[in-house]
Design an enzyme around this catalytic site. Structure first.
Site, PDB file in Angstrom:
ATOM      1  N   ASP A 159      -6.461  -7.558   0.129  1.00  0.00           N
ATOM      2  CA  ASP A 159      -5.931  -7.113  -1.152  1.00  0.00           C
ATOM      3  C   ASP A 159      -5.081  -8.250  -1.727  1.00  0.00           C
ATOM      4  O   ASP A 159      -4.387  -8.942  -0.979  1.00  0.00           O
ATOM      5  CB  ASP A 159      -5.083  -5.850  -0.977  1.00  0.00           C
ATOM      6  CG  ASP A 159      -5.929  -4.656  -0.510  1.00  0.00           C
ATOM      7  OD1 ASP A 159      -7.170  -4.746  -0.577  1.00  0.00           O
ATOM      8  OD2 ASP A 159      -5.344  -3.652  -0.075  1.00  0.00           O
ATOM      9  N   ARG A 169     -15.889  10.570   2.022  1.00  0.00           N
ATOM     10  CA  ARG A 169     -14.563  10.050   2.347  1.00  0.00           C
ATOM     11  C   ARG A 169     -13.821   9.787   1.040  1.00  0.00           C
ATOM     12  O   ARG A 169     -14.426   9.387   0.037  1.00  0.00           O
ATOM     13  CB  ARG A 169     -14.698   8.758   3.159  1.00  0.00           C
ATOM     14  CG  ARG A 169     -13.404   8.163   3.581  1.00  0.00           C
ATOM     15  CD  ARG A 169     -13.607   7.057   4.621  1.00  0.00           C
ATOM     16  NE  ARG A 169     -12.299   6.583   5.007  1.00  0.00           N
ATOM     17  CZ  ARG A 169     -11.591   5.704   4.331  1.00  0.00           C
ATOM     18  NH1 ARG A 169     -12.084   5.143   3.242  1.00  0.00           N
ATOM     19  NH2 ARG A 169     -10.388   5.371   4.729  1.00  0.00           N
TER      20      ARG A 169
HETATM   21  O1  LIG Z   1     -10.791   3.321   1.300  1.00  0.00           O
HETATM   22  C1  LIG Z   1     -10.082   2.655   2.035  1.00  0.00           C
HETATM   23  O2  LIG Z   1      -9.691   3.070   3.128  1.00  0.00           O
HETATM   24  C2  LIG Z   1      -9.672   1.253   1.647  1.00  0.00           C
HETATM   25  C3  LIG Z   1      -9.649   0.995   0.172  1.00  0.00           C
HETATM   26  C4  LIG Z   1      -9.344  -0.441  -0.125  1.00  0.00           C
HETATM   27  O3  LIG Z   1      -9.375  -1.278   0.732  1.00  0.00           O
HETATM   28  C5  LIG Z   1      -8.999  -0.846  -1.496  1.00  0.00           C
HETATM   29  O4  LIG Z   1      -9.026  -0.013  -2.426  1.00  0.00           O
HETATM   30  O5  LIG Z   1      -8.662  -2.043  -1.666  1.00  0.00           O
HETATM   31 FE   LIG Z   2      -8.431  -3.082   0.143  1.00  0.00          FE
END
Ligand SMILES: O=C(O)CCC(=O)C(=O)O
Ligand SMILES: [Fe+2]
Length: 357
Positions: free
Chosen positions: A235, A304
């Site tokens: 991120d 999910r």
């Molecule tokens: O869905 C997840 O567990 C991770 C989501 C993710 O890594 C993101 O939105 O950057």
């Molecule tokens: Fe992420």
């Protein structure tokens, strides 16, 4: 000053051209099939078995523990990811944001597309934010909220958008407070005090900090072993606070993993929140707290859901290795960058690592 939108403008995403209704597909289309990347440039498991029984576990930290800051520092250094409990966020609010997300993603495609993110925009419904950097599509859909969700929610729910907006605003406010607390615990573990960080603002509350909320849905998938929910990435944030529902899928790369390919599942923990170190904390800590390289796998039977609170500095603030963490034996490893710049750079760099190693 370039904005986050500028970064997206350079990597436009045209959802209308690519959009499939993932909930109704009986077979995995070629455009979503990842196994044909078999030229050794992409680490992928032979089977998407999401093992929960790993002997190495992502740390779980009780925020009421008097040692919490030290434990957080250790988790950031060794994992780049940890879960927190006793974080003060009401479980009912986590249920509420999940309800907003699931209600949103269960709308008919045509309705969701009314709130589609513009090709060069940040907010709205669309493919995963990182999609434009990868050759294959991901088995997920997302909704990004930057600022108020009002305009988009009005298009999705013309009659009762208010109740959804209220939950998002309350979630944002609650996450902002938790982010402030976590940020100071992380900084404290690095020996950085309130006097050492001017951009935290006069009350040290990060009142000018930027944040976005990313809702993600991973529908059940007809061929999970060949699909990717979210491709490996870091991120670009300072850190991310992630709520995941009770379905496994999130994995983080970790040296000590025992599955042979380095991926460790971050198991859903009832009432727990996952904290991912992002690239900007990586830079601020001069590499002491490496950003978490993570991905999401999908499964055959269960949808999910996750909600990622992306926490970053004020738009115009350049993040650089902190002066306290730099010295003759520890030169600065990174040049100053804003969040907007980091968004483009990191993904390109990671892609180079993935495709040119
Ligand atoms: O869905 C997840 O567990 C991770 C989501 C993710 O890594 C993101 O939105 O950057
Ligand atoms: Fe992420």
């Amino acid at each position: 000053m370039p904005s986050l939108s500028d970064s997206y403008r350079n990597h436009p995403l045209h959802i209308h051209h690519k959009h499939h209704d993932l909930y109704s597909l009986q077979e995995l289309p070629e455009s979503y099939t990842w196994t044909n990347i078999n030229d050794n440039t992409f680490t992928y498991p032979s089977s998407n078995n999401i093992s929960e029984g790993s002997s190495v576990n992502v740390p779980v930290i009780d925020l009421n523990d008097p040692n919490a800051s030290t434990l957080i520092g250790h988790a950031c250094k060794t994992w780049g990811v940890f879960q927190v409990v006793n974080h003060g966020v009401p479980l009912s609010l986590l249920d509420d944001i999940e309800w907003v997300g699931l209600t949103l993603f269960s709308l008919p495609s045509q309705q969701k597309l009314k709130a589609a993110r513009c090709p060069n925009g940040v907010s709205g419904y669309g493919l995963a934010r990182i999609s434009s950097f990868f050759p294959k599509l991901m088995w997920s859909e997302g909704f990004t909220i930057l600022g108020s969700p009002l305009e988009h929610f009005r298009q999705l729910w013309p009659h009762d958008y208010n109740k959804y907006c209220d939950i998002v605003l309350q979630y944002d406010e609650t996450m902002k407070k938790l982010a402030e607390k976590l940020m100071w615990m992380m900084l404290d573990s690095l020996g950085i005090t309130k006097e050492d960080l001017k951009w935290a603002g006069s009350k040290s509350q990060f009142s000018e900090a930027c944040a976005a909320l990313q809702l993600n849905s991973y529908p059940s998938c007809p061929d999970p072993n060949r699909a990717m929910g979210l491709a490996p990435h870091t991120d670009s944030t300072l850190f991310t606070i992630l709520y995941q529902n009770n379905i496994s899928g999130l994995q983080v790369k970790h040296d000590g993993s025992d599955d042979g390919n380095g991926w460790v599942t971050v198991p859903p923990l009832s009432g727990g929140l996952v904290i991912n170190v992002g690239d900007l904390l990586h830079i601020l800590s001069n590499g002491l707290y490496p950003s978490a390289f993570h991905r999401v796998l999908v499964n055959r039977t269960r949808q999910r859901f996750s909600a990622a609170y992306l926490f970053g500095p004020p738009a115009n603030v350049e993040i650089c290795p902190h002066a306290k963490l730099v010295g003759p034996s520890r030169p600065p490893l990174y040049r100053p960058v804003t969040w907007n710049e980091q968004f483009s750079h990191t993904i390109n760099t990671r892609l180079q690592i993935l495709f040119y190693k």
